[in-house]
Write an enzyme that holds these catalytic residues in place. Structure first.
Site, mmCIF file in Angstrom:
data_model
loop_
_atom_site.group_PDB
_atom_site.id
_atom_site.type_symbol
_atom_site.label_atom_id
_atom_site.label_comp_id
_atom_site.label_asym_id
_atom_site.label_seq_id
_atom_site.Cartn_x
_atom_site.Cartn_y
_atom_site.Cartn_z
ATOM 1 N N THR A 79 5.788 2.095 -7.471
ATOM 2 C CA THR A 79 5.420 3.123 -8.445
ATOM 3 C C THR A 79 6.340 4.330 -8.330
ATOM 4 O O THR A 79 6.839 4.844 -9.343
ATOM 5 C CB THR A 79 3.959 3.561 -8.227
ATOM 6 O OG1 THR A 79 3.093 2.462 -8.498
ATOM 7 C CG2 THR A 79 3.588 4.709 -9.149
ATOM 8 N N SER A 81 3.647 0.008 -1.443
ATOM 9 C CA SER A 81 4.863 -0.770 -1.674
ATOM 10 C C SER A 81 6.035 0.112 -2.090
ATOM 11 O O SER A 81 7.188 -0.256 -1.909
ATOM 12 C CB SER A 81 4.610 -1.821 -2.756
ATOM 13 O OG SER A 81 4.390 -1.188 -4.015
ATOM 14 N N ARG A 92 0.348 -1.281 -15.136
ATOM 15 C CA ARG A 92 0.465 -2.172 -13.966
ATOM 16 C C ARG A 92 0.086 -3.584 -14.387
ATOM 17 O O ARG A 92 -1.057 -3.855 -14.753
ATOM 18 C CB ARG A 92 -0.463 -1.678 -12.848
ATOM 19 C CG ARG A 92 -0.253 -2.397 -11.530
ATOM 20 C CD ARG A 92 -1.265 -1.931 -10.480
ATOM 21 N NE ARG A 92 -1.130 -0.524 -10.186
ATOM 22 C CZ ARG A 92 -0.325 -0.020 -9.255
ATOM 23 N NH1 ARG A 92 0.433 -0.836 -8.565
ATOM 24 N NH2 ARG A 92 -0.291 1.273 -9.033
ATOM 25 N N LYS A 137 1.967 4.795 -16.971
ATOM 26 C CA LYS A 137 2.499 3.495 -16.549
ATOM 27 C C LYS A 137 1.492 2.386 -16.825
ATOM 28 O O LYS A 137 0.295 2.620 -16.964
ATOM 29 C CB LYS A 137 2.861 3.511 -15.069
ATOM 30 C CG LYS A 137 1.677 3.457 -14.122
ATOM 31 C CD LYS A 137 2.140 3.316 -12.673
ATOM 32 C CE LYS A 137 0.996 3.006 -11.733
ATOM 33 N NZ LYS A 137 0.040 4.075 -11.578
#
Length: 310
Positions: free
Chosen positions: A224, A221, A192, A190
């Protein structure tokens, strides 16, 4: 041996005491009108081996201050040894200078705990293992993997399970779980763009038709995890479940998880769950009380703690 707790997670402290078959120590942790914290130990601790159970979760500053004041109260009450038990170590994500003119807050917190008078520290799944080196006193970093492994074995057909790391930094943890389960490993690649946001780019590994288990130490949060679940299902995964040690779940994280395609989010009780977490249909909690209780027992009896994870 005596076990005490602040206001951060008394439920976990009581469960630990139940495992140890000892009463939770009597202490008053309250606030004055101006919100100053006042601690009063309400039983004799002179010459005792004292364990203070206090995860420094939200509100992190209040719970950290409670811990520091309790340590000071125990030291001034002539406790023989004081062990700070932090099932969740707040500020652990600030373990390095990511840019210029920024602090290493995890080191500062380690210094505060040491200077307050703690003789030992016990914690669970530190965000970065090297934080143990920030302390100049003995530090035991426990691992939740045995707890998570037992839960996975009781809920899944291991022949169709694949362990997935949500990022490259979590590969070591994911590999350890995959080894325990004797199954394959995949990685989410990934990017960010901004803190608290993530964009899934690619899945490394063949997950088609697999029951995927995302493993990580902290869910904050939830972005992800939810993005990773979407990407894996798009690549043909049969289901996606997340196993996370520390359920920080700040802001709208619970709503994000409950509306996501995650089959289930499994977290431990290292942080006391909120009402929203308890009422969520796809969030489940497993207890770490026997693990931490056994580590406390072995520490008190001067026995090996590392053998818990052999």
């Amino acid at each position: 041996m005596k076990v005490f707790a602040g206001n951060s997670n008394r439920q976990l402290a009581e469960a630990i005491c139940t495992y140890l078959n000892v009463p939770l120590g009597r202490a008053s942790v309250r606030r004055f009108a101006d919100q100053e914290i006042f601690v009063e130990i309400q039983e004799n601790v002179r010459g005792e081996d004292v364990f203070l159970v206090q995860p420094t979760a939200f509100p992190a500053n209040d719970h950290l201050m409670e811990l520091l004041i309790m340590i000071d109260a125990m030291r001034r009450s002539s406790a023989r040894r004081i062990t700070a038990v932090l099932p969740y170590f707040g500020y652990a994500r600030q373990d390095r200078r990511a840019s210029g003119r920024t602090p290493i807050s995890a080191k500062l917190v380690a210094n505060l705990i040491t200077e307050a008078g703690a003789d030992r520290v016990m914690t669970l799944d530190l965000h970065a293992g090297q934080i143990q080196g920030f302390f100049d006193i003995p530090t035991d970093n426990l691992f939740a993997l045995p707890v998570l492994t037992r839960d996975i074995k009781s809920h899944y057909d291991l022949s169709n399970v694949m362990v997935v790391s949500p990022d490259v930094g979590g590969v070591v943890r994911a590999r350890a779980l995959a080894k325990r389960l004797d199954c394959l490993l995949a990685i989410v690649d990934k990017r960010r763009d901004r803190p608290g946001e993530s964009e899934v780019m690619n899945i490394i590994g063949d997950i088609d038709g697999k029951d995927c288990l995302l493993i990580d130490d902290i869910v904050d949060s939830g972005g992800t995890l939810c993005n990773a679940a979407d990407a894996m299902l798009a690549k043909g995964a049969a289901s996606v479940t997340a196993y996370i040690t520390h359920g920080v779940l700040s802001g709208g994280a619970v709503t994000r998880v409950t509306s996501s395609k995650l089959r289930e989010l499994v977290i431990t009780d290292s942080i006391q769950p909120t009402t929203a977490v308890l009422s969520a249909h796809n969030i489940r909690i497993v207890t770490t009380a026997p693990l931490i209780g056994e580590a406390i027992s072995r520490t008190a009896q001067e026995e090996s703690v590392s053998s818990l994870f052999d």
